[in-house]
Design an enzyme around this catalytic site. Structure first.
Site, PDB file in Angstrom:
ATOM      1  N   ASP A  41       0.810  -1.214   0.000  1.00 11.71           N
ATOM      2  CA  ASP A  41       0.000   0.000   0.000  1.00 11.71           C
ATOM      3  C   ASP A  41       0.845   1.266   0.000  1.00 11.71           C
ATOM      4  OD1 ASP A  41      -2.350  -1.363  -0.127  1.00 11.71           O
ATOM      5  OD2 ASP A  41      -2.928  -1.057   1.963  1.00 11.71           O
ATOM      6  N   GLU A 112      -4.864  10.166   4.299  1.00 19.12           N
ATOM      7  CA  GLU A 112      -5.232  11.068   5.379  1.00 19.12           C
ATOM      8  C   GLU A 112      -4.205  12.182   5.546  1.00 19.12           C
ATOM      9  OE1 GLU A 112      -2.219   8.660   6.688  1.00 19.12           O
ATOM     10  OE2 GLU A 112      -4.184   7.682   6.659  1.00 19.12           O
ATOM     11  N   THR A 152      -9.696   3.023   6.523  1.00 17.96           N
ATOM     12  CA  THR A 152      -9.319   1.716   7.069  1.00 17.96           C
ATOM     13  C   THR A 152      -7.837   1.652   7.437  1.00 17.96           C
ATOM     14  OG1 THR A 152      -8.883   0.848   4.850  1.00 17.96           O
ATOM     15  CG2 THR A 152     -11.097   0.551   5.714  1.00 17.96           C
ATOM     16  N   ALA A 153      -7.121   2.759   7.323  1.00 19.65           N
ATOM     17  CA  ALA A 153      -5.684   2.776   7.607  1.00 19.65           C
ATOM     18  C   ALA A 153      -5.439   3.393   8.991  1.00 19.65           C
ATOM     19  CB  ALA A 153      -4.952   3.531   6.495  1.00 19.65           C
TER      20      ALA A 153
END
Length: 253
Positions: A41, A112, A152-153
């Site tokens: 990722d 984010e 979700t991180a």
């Protein structure tokens, strides 16, 4: 199908890239119909930042430790898999910072924007939404603004909400909030402009990070969704991003 292959620096990713180029050929990213990213990722985020201006869809295959944004690695029938893939459009956040020296900087974040204290002192922040003060003083280790793809991180690790991909909302999540004690964050309309002001930057310094772009000793941070800068990420139909985000809400580990 004109494919460009990019890979992380790990030996397994580089070996896979070489094998795929031998099998399917390659073109430069600027001439490709699809960019194939090999890694985890973190590498996918760097790929999106590096090539977003090309407006070329990206198809990732997992050859790293974390692969929420990636498909399973399989060398067979790659053009066929890509042809059947579902597209998820990711809209990044734009972060604008001003540091204590008055220097202004901008960066984009697909996951984010996070603010973190730089010392042993808790951060004191003022939180504004669309110019209106919502929290005069937030005492915390930090705070983050997350996109649905990024929910979700780090956001999830900070006990923030998981957001559906098409919900058109953002998550505003505190990190170890001390005061107000009961404030657990907020879900915001995606067009909300979040302004965060550091109240005591000399004694309580704070850094701001957009994905992996860090700015130190910030004084003010403004965050909003970047207009017209979406990137298409391709997923195998059986493991599309919407389904992954839904499944993550029922994860057992």
């Amino acid at each position: 199908m004109r494919l460009a292959f990019v890979a992380s620096h790990t030996s397994v990713a580089q070996e896979a890239r070489h094998a795929l180029v031998e099998r399917y050929g390659e073109v430069p990213p600027a001439e490709a119909e699809v960019i194939v990213a090999l890694g985890g990722d973190g590498f996918m985020l760097r790929t999106l930042h590096t090539y977003r201006a090309l407006e070329v869809p990206v198809y990732g295959m997992k050859l790293g430790q974390v692969g929420f944004l990636m498909n399973k690695y399989r060398a067979e029938d790659l053009p066929g898999r890509i042809a059947k893939a579902h597209a998820a459009v990711l809209h990044p956040l734009e972060m604008h910072t001003v540091d204590v020296a008055g220097v202004e900087r901008k960066a984009l974040a697909f996951n984010e924007v996070s603010l973190i204290r730089q010392s042993n002192q808790a951060a004191h922040l003022e939180v504004k939404l669309d110019g209106e003060v919502k929290l005069p003083v937030l005492v915390c280790d930090g705070v983050l603004v997350a996109t649905p793809a990024g929910s979700t991180a780090y956001n999830l690790s900070a006990y923030g909400p998981i957001l559906p991909l098409d919900a058109n909302v953002l998550a505003l999540t505190p990190i170890s909030a001390f005061r107000p004690r009961r404030w657990r964050g907020a879900i915001l309309p995606h067009r909300t402009e979040v302004s965060l002001r550091i109240l005591d930057p000399g004694k309580r310094p704070v850094s701001a990070t957009a994905d992996f772009h860090e700015m130190r000793d910030v004084l003010r941070v403004d965050v909003r969704q970047a207009e017209g800068r979406g990137v298409s990420l391709l997923f195998d139909p059986e493991h599309n991003l919407e389904q992954r985000i839904l499944d993550e809400q029922f994860a057992q580990d």
